[in-house]
Design an enzyme around this catalytic site. Structure first.
Site, PDB file in Angstrom:
ATOM      1  CD  GLU A   1      -5.154   5.595   0.245  1.00  0.00           C
ATOM      2  OE1 GLU A   1      -6.080   5.132  -0.425  1.00  0.00           O
ATOM      3  OE2 GLU A   1      -4.759   5.075   1.306  1.00  0.00           O
ATOM      4  CD  GLU A   2      -3.654   8.735  -7.168  1.00  0.00           C
ATOM      5  OE1 GLU A   2      -4.646   8.125  -7.574  1.00  0.00           O
ATOM      6  OE2 GLU A   2      -3.350   9.882  -7.542  1.00  0.00           O
TER       7      GLU A   2
ATOM      8  CG  ASP B   1      -1.203  12.085  -2.584  1.00  0.00           C
ATOM      9  OD1 ASP B   1      -0.932  10.868  -2.579  1.00  0.00           O
ATOM     10  OD2 ASP B   1      -1.950  12.598  -3.431  1.00  0.00           O
TER      11      ASP B   1
ATOM     12  CD  GLU C   1     -13.596   7.248  -4.741  1.00  0.00           C
ATOM     13  OE1 GLU C   1     -13.387   6.753  -5.873  1.00  0.00           O
ATOM     14  OE2 GLU C   1     -12.959   6.919  -3.719  1.00  0.00           O
TER      15      GLU C   1
ATOM     16  CD1 TRP D   1      -2.477   2.046   1.508  1.00  0.00           C
ATOM     17  CD2 TRP D   1      -3.264   0.481   0.126  1.00  0.00           C
ATOM     18  NE1 TRP D   1      -3.689   2.480   1.024  1.00  0.00           N
ATOM     19  CE2 TRP D   1      -4.192   1.534   0.169  1.00  0.00           C
ATOM     20  CE3 TRP D   1      -3.537  -0.626  -0.702  1.00  0.00           C
ATOM     21  CZ2 TRP D   1      -5.375   1.534  -0.580  1.00  0.00           C
ATOM     22  CZ3 TRP D   1      -4.716  -0.629  -1.439  1.00  0.00           C
ATOM     23  CH2 TRP D   1      -5.617   0.436  -1.364  1.00  0.00           C
TER      24      TRP D   1
END
Ligand SMILES: *[C@@H]1O[C@H](CO)[C@@H](O)[C@H](O)[C@H]1NC(C)=O
Ligand SMILES: *[C@@H]1O[C@H](CO)[C@@H](O)[C@H](O)[C@H]1NC(C)=O
Ligand SMILES: *[C@@H]1O[C@H](CO)[C@@H](O)[C@H](O)[C@H]1NC(C)=O
Length: 476
Positions: free
Chosen positions: A212-213, A209, A441, A145
């Site tokens: 999550e990238e 960030d 989302e 992750w």
């Protein structure tokens, strides 16, 4: 709540599938916001561990990101999402729902357990607090992750420091000192553990960030770290831990001194990430979220929603989205749908082409409403060379260097124009949310139908946060 029967009556006459396009046009933004508020509240409770119907198998106090367990699987708890959701719950508590106390204590107990897990980010005092995502039973998620994500402990501090102060005011020092801030090292309390993590790790550049990238230094993350350290220092002072307070303030000052580096004078906006692991133009909805959550109602005096830089950044983000999504070119579109950042490729399940997000569309309007609160509190607004372009769209006669107050036509035009502009973003979300008020989302960049994880808890939290600002009662 008289709205829905009217809406439902109209549905049988519409072709199947069109209902979520057509019905919301029949009500005003005011009416939709009023109807959506209780839905957003109950939709959050549905996603809270143990008690919520969509989160029965999650531990008490856990916030599931979404009930979706496949394509995509969001049936996990993220530290960031949970803190932002509890921020809205605590705001409800402040506004009178005292029955929230049990839930807040469950949140605290559960987060204390997560802090102590051995994870791939580390252990209790060796970086583990930056672990971003957990199984809903409170165990560690050990797959690959984007980790660590250093915004989580800062957001948790902002929420819990506010709660700690409320409890101290109510004479509950015992609970606060045993569970939240014990002033000891090593500490056994949640806020102190987070403050130690934030104050010692904010400079790391391998942190991911909020999306999550990418790794680097992130505006959103540093804004919430700055606020967490300031409010943590105040709590440390209140609980007689002056050495720590001094140290947290020094780190906050160092962050504050670094934040202006995000301003790119050539581009004319604040970029989302410095030393980024991926080249990007830099317009980022996370920057707007950083201004909101890094300031709150009291304001931290840096990059507030009404600041020139943030308003210019908002305009740059909106401009970057205008031509990107076919939806925005529809002459009947009530406003601009806003996504995370222009080069985004996450479609809600995998990677292809990205879509607008409810969170980002609401957040854009929230910045505008919050700026209006700031201008009204101050009693005037000053136009600078940075914000001139932003303000000119509402009043063509403004000029850089001038200040406008009540009684001037510029003040009237700007305040009225910004309110209408802010409402236009809500009208977009209103058009693409389900008839029953449900929000996922994302919504399709072409067809506008909801995409990605259904009933995203953060979508509802971002609605509530926006709703308070629209009412002139910016959340703490
Ligand atoms: C107050 O909080 C409780 C949970 O503690 C919740 O069930 C209830 O719906 C809340 N009421 C409102 C008006 O939000
Ligand atoms: C704007 O408002 C602030 C705060 O009320 C005040 O101190 C300042 O003098 C005002 N500026 C002008 C140019 O009127
Ligand atoms: C609301 O409607 C959507 C379809 O648009 C559906 O998937 C969802 O289950 C509904 N939610 C509730 C709480 O009925």
């Amino acid at each position: 709540m008289q709205l829905w029967p009217t809406l439902l009556l109209s549905i049988p006459f519409l072709p199947a599938g069109l209902s979520n396009f057509i019905s919301p046009r029949q009500v005003s933004v005011d009416a939709w916001v009023s109807a959506e508020e209780p839905i957003a509240r109950s939709s959050i409770f549905r996603n809270i561990g143990n008690q919520g119907e969509f989160a029965k198998s999650a531990a008490p106090g856990v916030v599931i990101a979404s009930p979706s367990t496949s394509s995509p699987d969001y049936y996990y708890q993220w530290t960031r999402d949970a803190a932002l959701v509890y921020k809205t719950l605590l705001n409800t508590y402040i506004n009178g729902n005292t029955s929230m106390e049990t839930l807040l204590e469950q949140y605290i107990d559960h987060q204390a357990g997560l802090q102590r897990l051995e994870t791939r980010s580390g252990g209790y005092t060796s970086g583990g607090l930056g672990e971003p995502k957990f199984y809903v039973d409170g165990s560690a998620f050990n797959e690959n992750w984007g980790r660590p994500q250093p915004d989580g402990p800062a957001l948790r501090t902002i929420v819990l420091a506010k709660y700690a102060n409320i409890l101290l005011d109510a004479g509950r020092a015992d609970y606060v000192q045993s569970r939240l801030y014990d002033g000891k090292l090593p500490t056994e309390s949640v806020i102190k553990a987070d403050l130690e993590y934030v104050s010692h790790n904010w400079e790391i550049t391998n942190g991911f960030d909020l999306w999550e990238e990418i790794t680097g230094l992130h505006f959103f993350t540093m804004m919430v770290q700055h606020r967490a350290l300031i409010e943590g220092a105040e709590l440390a002072d209140r609980l007689n831990d002056p050495g720590a307070a001094e140290y947290y303030r020094r780190q906050a000052a160092a962050i504050k001194a670094r934040l202006p580096q995000f301003w790119d004078a050539q581009k004319g906006y604040l970029v989302g990430t410095l030393r980024s692991s991926q080249a990007r133009s830099g317009e980022d909805c996370g920057t707007l979220l950083g201004s909101i959550h890094g300031n709150g109602k009291r304001g931290m005096g840096i990059y507030t929603p009404g600041s020139d830089e943030v308003l210019a950044t908002l305009q740059a983000l909106v401009d970057s989205m205008k031509d990107l999504y076919p939806l925005n070119q529809n002459p009947e579109a009530p406003g601009i749908a806003v996504g995370r950042y222009p080069s985004d490729v996450y479609d809600g399940v995998g990677t292809s082409i990205a879509n607008p997000w409810f969170i980002c569309t609401f957040t854009t309007s929230e910045i505008l409403y919050s700026a209006l609160v700031e201008f009204n509190d101050r009693g005037n607004l000053t136009v600078s060379s940075i914000s001139e372009r932003f303000f000119k769209q509402f009043s063509s006669s403004v000029s850089a260097g001038s200040t406008y107050g009540p009684g001037t036509s510029q003040w009237t035009d700007i305040l009225g124009g910004m309110k209408t502009y802010a409402d236009s973003f809500i009208a977009v979300a209103q058009r693409h949310a389900a008839v029953n008020g449900s929000m996922s989302e994302q919504f399709g960049r072409i067809d506008g139908f909801m995409k990605g994880a259904r009933d995203l808890t953060w979508s509802y939290a971002s609605f509530l946060s926006m709703r308070w600002a629209r009412n002139g009662e910016v959340a703490f």
